[in-house]
Design a protein around this motif. Sequence first.
Motif, PDB file in Angstrom:
ATOM      1  N   ASP A  57       0.866  -1.250   0.030  1.00 37.78           N
ATOM      2  CA  ASP A  57      -0.108   0.039   0.078  1.00 37.78           C
ATOM      3  C   ASP A  57       0.919   1.100   0.219  1.00 37.78           C
ATOM      4  O   ASP A  57       0.339   2.370  -0.027  1.00 37.78           O
ATOM      5  CB  ASP A  57      -1.042   0.217   1.331  1.00 37.78           C
ATOM      6  CG  ASP A  57      -0.216  -0.063   2.377  1.00 37.78           C
ATOM      7  OD1 ASP A  57       0.900  -0.570   2.559  1.00 37.78           O
ATOM      8  OD2 ASP A  57      -0.807   0.432   3.442  1.00 37.78           O
ATOM      9  N   ARG A  58       1.901   1.151   0.027  1.00 37.24           N
ATOM     10  CA  ARG A  58       3.047   2.228   0.087  1.00 37.24           C
ATOM     11  C   ARG A  58       4.025   2.178  -1.025  1.00 37.24           C
ATOM     12  O   ARG A  58       4.789   1.266  -1.409  1.00 37.24           O
ATOM     13  CB  ARG A  58       3.801   2.193   1.203  1.00 37.24           C
ATOM     14  CG  ARG A  58       4.707   3.458   1.399  1.00 37.24           C
ATOM     15  CD  ARG A  58       4.966   4.115   3.133  1.00 37.24           C
ATOM     16  NE  ARG A  58       5.398   5.092   2.797  1.00 37.24           N
ATOM     17  CZ  ARG A  58       6.474   5.626   3.479  1.00 37.24           C
ATOM     18  NH1 ARG A  58       6.985   4.561   4.434  1.00 37.24           N
ATOM     19  NH2 ARG A  58       7.015   6.909   3.271  1.00 37.24           N
ATOM     20  N   GLU A  59       4.015   3.140  -1.861  1.00 36.51           N
ATOM     21  CA  GLU A  59       5.064   3.450  -3.105  1.00 36.51           C
ATOM     22  C   GLU A  59       6.044   4.159  -2.909  1.00 36.51           C
ATOM     23  O   GLU A  59       5.777   5.231  -1.916  1.00 36.51           O
ATOM     24  CB  GLU A  59       4.107   3.621  -4.371  1.00 36.51           C
ATOM     25  CG  GLU A  59       3.021   2.771  -4.554  1.00 36.51           C
ATOM     26  CD  GLU A  59       2.275   3.298  -6.144  1.00 36.51           C
ATOM     27  OE1 GLU A  59       3.304   3.730  -6.827  1.00 36.51           O
ATOM     28  OE2 GLU A  59       1.281   3.077  -6.328  1.00 36.51           O
ATOM     29  N   LEU A  60       7.162   3.891  -3.447  1.00 36.11           N
ATOM     30  CA  LEU A  60       8.578   4.738  -3.561  1.00 36.11           C
ATOM     31  C   LEU A  60       8.295   5.981  -4.244  1.00 36.11           C
ATOM     32  O   LEU A  60       7.677   5.862  -5.098  1.00 36.11           O
ATOM     33  CB  LEU A  60       9.631   3.859  -3.693  1.00 36.11           C
ATOM     34  CG  LEU A  60       9.837   2.532  -3.209  1.00 36.11           C
ATOM     35  CD1 LEU A  60      10.980   1.712  -3.455  1.00 36.11           C
ATOM     36  CD2 LEU A  60      10.297   3.085  -1.491  1.00 36.11           C
ATOM     37  N   PRO A  61       9.134   7.105  -3.901  1.00 33.46           N
ATOM     38  CA  PRO A  61       9.009   8.033  -4.760  1.00 33.46           C
ATOM     39  C   PRO A  61       9.754   7.856  -5.837  1.00 33.46           C
ATOM     40  O   PRO A  61      10.500   7.050  -6.155  1.00 33.46           O
ATOM     41  CB  PRO A  61       9.781   9.070  -3.878  1.00 33.46           C
ATOM     42  CG  PRO A  61      10.563   8.545  -2.790  1.00 33.46           C
ATOM     43  CD  PRO A  61       9.803   7.205  -2.654  1.00 33.46           C
ATOM     44  N   THR A  62       9.059   8.478  -6.973  1.00 34.60           N
ATOM     45  CA  THR A  62       9.659   8.400  -8.581  1.00 34.60           C
ATOM     46  C   THR A  62      10.963   9.162  -8.679  1.00 34.60           C
ATOM     47  O   THR A  62      11.241  10.092  -7.681  1.00 34.60           O
ATOM     48  CB  THR A  62       8.527   8.804  -9.358  1.00 34.60           C
ATOM     49  OG1 THR A  62       8.462  10.339  -9.255  1.00 34.60           O
ATOM     50  CG2 THR A  62       7.291   8.424  -9.207  1.00 34.60           C
ATOM     51  N   PRO A  63      11.898   8.756  -9.630  1.00 33.07           N
ATOM     52  CA  PRO A  63      13.003   9.576  -9.654  1.00 33.07           C
ATOM     53  C   PRO A  63      12.788  11.159  -9.816  1.00 33.07           C
ATOM     54  O   PRO A  63      13.384  11.932  -9.378  1.00 33.07           O
ATOM     55  CB  PRO A  63      13.564   8.954 -10.826  1.00 33.07           C
ATOM     56  CG  PRO A  63      13.145   7.466 -10.975  1.00 33.07           C
ATOM     57  CD  PRO A  63      11.639   7.333 -10.423  1.00 33.07           C
ATOM     58  N   GLN A  77      10.250  12.924  -8.451  1.00 32.37           N
ATOM     59  CA  GLN A  77       9.883  13.339  -7.394  1.00 32.37           C
ATOM     60  C   GLN A  77      11.103  13.279  -6.531  1.00 32.37           C
ATOM     61  O   GLN A  77      11.433  14.432  -5.662  1.00 32.37           O
ATOM     62  CB  GLN A  77       8.981  12.488  -6.644  1.00 32.37           C
ATOM     63  CG  GLN A  77       7.604  12.359  -7.194  1.00 32.37           C
ATOM     64  CD  GLN A  77       6.791  11.406  -6.376  1.00 32.37           C
ATOM     65  OE1 GLN A  77       7.100  10.197  -6.059  1.00 32.37           O
ATOM     66  NE2 GLN A  77       5.480  11.614  -6.212  1.00 32.37           N
ATOM     67  N   VAL A  78      12.140  12.706  -6.385  1.00 29.53           N
ATOM     68  CA  VAL A  78      13.466  12.799  -5.957  1.00 29.53           C
ATOM     69  C   VAL A  78      14.235  13.766  -6.404  1.00 29.53           C
ATOM     70  O   VAL A  78      14.744  14.743  -5.512  1.00 29.53           O
ATOM     71  CB  VAL A  78      14.281  11.468  -5.801  1.00 29.53           C
ATOM     72  CG1 VAL A  78      15.491  11.451  -5.320  1.00 29.53           C
ATOM     73  CG2 VAL A  78      13.666  10.325  -5.281  1.00 29.53           C
ATOM     74  N   ARG A  79      14.172  13.971  -7.660  1.00 30.69           N
ATOM     75  CA  ARG A  79      14.925  15.203  -8.189  1.00 30.69           C
ATOM     76  C   ARG A  79      14.513  16.499  -7.774  1.00 30.69           C
ATOM     77  O   ARG A  79      15.212  17.384  -7.486  1.00 30.69           O
ATOM     78  CB  ARG A  79      15.000  15.284  -9.584  1.00 30.69           C
ATOM     79  CG  ARG A  79      16.132  14.001 -10.188  1.00 30.69           C
ATOM     80  CD  ARG A  79      16.214  14.242 -11.962  1.00 30.69           C
ATOM     81  NE  ARG A  79      15.147  13.965 -12.525  1.00 30.69           N
ATOM     82  CZ  ARG A  79      14.666  12.646 -12.877  1.00 30.69           C
ATOM     83  NH1 ARG A  79      15.636  11.642 -12.801  1.00 30.69           N
ATOM     84  NH2 ARG A  79      13.616  12.306 -13.311  1.00 30.69           N
ATOM     85  N   ARG A  80      13.146  16.465  -7.746  1.00 32.99           N
ATOM     86  CA  ARG A  80      12.242  17.670  -7.267  1.00 32.99           C
ATOM     87  C   ARG A  80      12.641  18.067  -5.951  1.00 32.99           C
ATOM     88  O   ARG A  80      12.844  19.283  -5.684  1.00 32.99           O
ATOM     89  CB  ARG A  80      10.830  17.834  -7.608  1.00 32.99           C
ATOM     90  CG  ARG A  80      10.321  19.038  -7.272  1.00 32.99           C
ATOM     91  CD  ARG A  80       8.843  18.965  -7.623  1.00 32.99           C
ATOM     92  NE  ARG A  80       8.202  20.298  -7.477  1.00 32.99           N
ATOM     93  CZ  ARG A  80       6.891  20.282  -6.782  1.00 32.99           C
ATOM     94  NH1 ARG A  80       6.160  19.463  -6.681  1.00 32.99           N
ATOM     95  NH2 ARG A  80       6.486  21.650  -6.546  1.00 32.99           N
ATOM     96  N   ALA A  81      12.619  17.182  -5.105  1.00 33.87           N
ATOM     97  CA  ALA A  81      12.758  17.248  -3.540  1.00 33.87           C
ATOM     98  C   ALA A  81      14.354  17.742  -3.515  1.00 33.87           C
ATOM     99  O   ALA A  81      14.414  18.559  -2.493  1.00 33.87           O
ATOM    100  CB  ALA A  81      12.509  16.124  -2.802  1.00 33.87           C
TER     101      ALA A  81
END
Length: 80
Positions: A7-13, A15-19
Amino acid sequence: MTTPPPDRELPTPQQVRRATLVAVVVAVAVLITAVLPAEYGVDPTGLGRRLGLTQMGRLKQELAREAAEDARADSLRRPD
């Protein structure tokens, strides 16, 4: 290696770049508005002066300069 719960997905690449980009921008903003005035007396934005950080940084630099001069004078007075 364990797998995350379904039920929990990892952040997309993306999203990681934006963060990461947001974190870098915030870090640069803090450096310019707070660290430079407080540590070195350098105030490119003027905000440090209004917050009293520039005065603190200049005093800190002056004290460091005086301490270095005292250490230099002491080393000249005492032979090694």
